[in-house]
Design a protein around this motif. Structure first.
Motif, mmCIF file in Angstrom:
data_model
loop_
_atom_site.group_PDB
_atom_site.id
_atom_site.type_symbol
_atom_site.label_atom_id
_atom_site.label_comp_id
_atom_site.label_asym_id
_atom_site.label_seq_id
_atom_site.Cartn_x
_atom_site.Cartn_y
_atom_site.Cartn_z
ATOM 1 N N ALA A 2 0.857 -1.189 0.000
ATOM 2 C CA ALA A 2 0.000 0.000 0.000
ATOM 3 C C ALA A 2 0.891 1.237 0.000
ATOM 4 N N HIS A 3 0.632 2.130 -0.923
ATOM 5 C CA HIS A 3 1.477 3.318 -1.053
ATOM 6 C C HIS A 3 0.647 4.393 -1.729
ATOM 7 N N ARG A 4 0.230 5.405 -0.971
ATOM 8 C CA ARG A 4 -0.676 6.395 -1.515
ATOM 9 C C ARG A 4 -0.036 7.755 -1.714
ATOM 10 N N HIS A 41 -8.478 6.047 -8.492
ATOM 11 C CA HIS A 41 -7.094 6.319 -8.873
ATOM 12 C C HIS A 41 -7.045 7.770 -9.324
ATOM 13 N N THR A 90 -9.484 12.645 -9.926
ATOM 14 C CA THR A 90 -9.774 11.345 -9.318
ATOM 15 C C THR A 90 -10.805 10.604 -10.158
ATOM 16 N N GLN A 101 -1.717 8.780 -7.841
ATOM 17 C CA GLN A 101 -1.966 8.519 -6.432
ATOM 18 C C GLN A 101 -3.002 7.406 -6.338
ATOM 19 N N PHE A 102 -2.588 6.277 -5.754
ATOM 20 C CA PHE A 102 -3.448 5.110 -5.653
ATOM 21 C C PHE A 102 -4.384 5.254 -4.459
ATOM 22 N N GLY A 103 -5.628 4.789 -4.634
ATOM 23 C CA GLY A 103 -6.619 4.930 -3.587
ATOM 24 C C GLY A 103 -6.417 3.978 -2.423
ATOM 25 N N GLY A 104 -5.911 2.774 -2.672
ATOM 26 C CA GLY A 104 -5.599 1.836 -1.608
ATOM 27 C C GLY A 104 -6.797 1.163 -0.965
ATOM 28 N N SER A 163 -3.534 13.745 4.377
ATOM 29 C CA SER A 163 -3.690 12.300 4.526
ATOM 30 C C SER A 163 -2.418 11.707 5.111
ATOM 31 N N ALA A 211 -0.003 9.991 2.771
ATOM 32 C CA ALA A 211 0.615 10.729 1.677
ATOM 33 C C ALA A 211 1.628 11.727 2.218
#
Length: 292
Positions: free
Chosen positions: A22-24, A44, A50, A68-71, A267, A270
């Motif tokens: 996981a990496h946002r 995403h 978005t 930026q990934f939502g996760g 966040s 992030a």
């Protein structure tokens, strides 16, 4: 760690999103990144837009765009990353346009063809022995995939005005610090009036608006993916005074530069990251294969 055991010079990297940690944090790869959602629902964000995603959603991030990934739990996808240098010349303007369509929900035969194409690329990438033949095969498969994706977009405008604006966009990409339309018109061998008239006809916006839109996007990218002071971001984009950059950014985005960055950093997933040009899986560093 290099994804899937690939060498740093691998033509293409492929991974399941669920195989990555996981990496946002916002990331700015210098590669093309194609994402095909296979399970779950999520989001995403690509260049600060978005996109709601579900199985079959297709995204194409161009080099330099911010991901930026939502996760979200249960959300999975196939992710392909490849350097622009591997591609043969393509008659597709979408390859380099940062404002081109980036998200689709293909259906029917289009969906079947794209799903099959991506699946085959992933299989051939896993079987690749690193030889020139396998690298060339992957490069041509990726080129076919991009042309299939491009065919999903509305046909581009054609004619002298459209050609001129395509050249203008290329000129802007060459150096985003040039803010004067007069300079662009001179390089393109036309008058400012001609350039503005063509831009209004093709895009509905003036040439000056196109230039400012691109500079504002670059500012967002630097604010999101670096720890550079706001004043330094402005200097890199040709603003001698921080107040001038602040006024410009606020006019273009509706937020002060510091407020824009703070909103991204609110966040806990992030955090601000050191200034760098990152890439995604394999290349997608700092995303690496999950080790647990």
């Amino acid at each position: 760690m290099v994804l899937l055991g690939a060498s740093p010079t691998a033509a293409v990297d492929a991974a399941r999103l669920s195989d990555l940690p996981a990496h946002r944090a916002p990331q700015r790869p210098q590669d093309h990144v194609v994402i095909l959602v296979s399970a779950g629902q999520g989001t995403h964000t690509l260049d600060f837009v978005t996109h709601a995603c579900r199985p079959g959603t297709l995204l194409w991030g161009r080099p330099g765009q911010v991901h930026q990934f939502g996760g979200q739990a249960g959300f999975d996808a196939t992710v392909l990353a490849f350097a622009p240098s591997i591609l043969p010349p393509l008659p597709v303007r979408l390859v380099a346009d940062p404002f081109a369509p980036a998200c689709w929900q293909p259906a029917g035969e289009d969906e079947e063809a794209i799903v099959a194409e991506i699946a085959q690329i992933a299989v051939d990438r896993a079987r690749s022995d690193g030889s020139q033949l396998s690298r060339t095969l992957l490069a041509h498969q990726v080129a076919v995939l991009l042309m299939r994706i491009a065919a999903l977009a509305p046909p581009p405008r054609t004619g002298p005005a459209a050609d001129l604006i395509e050249r203008l966009r290329a000129e802007i990409e060459r150096d985003v610090t040039h803010r004067r339309v007069e300079d662009h018109a001179e390089r393109l061998g036309c008058s400012v009036r001609t350039l503005t008239r063509a831009s209004l006809a093709v895009t509905g916006r003036s040439a000056k608006q196109l230039v400012d839109e691109r500079i504002a996007l670059e500012a967002k990218r630097l604010l999101a993916t670096s720890d550079l002071p706001v004043a330094e971001v402005g200097r890199r984009l040709g603003f001698d005074e921080p107040t001038n950059f602040g006024r410009f950014f606020s006019r273009e985005t509706g937020q002060a530069p510091g407020a824009f960055r703070a909103q991204l950093l609110r966040s806990p997933a992030a955090p601000r990251i050191p200034h760098q040009r990152s890439s995604l899986p394999g290349r997608l560093a700092p995303l690496t294969r999950r080790t647990a």
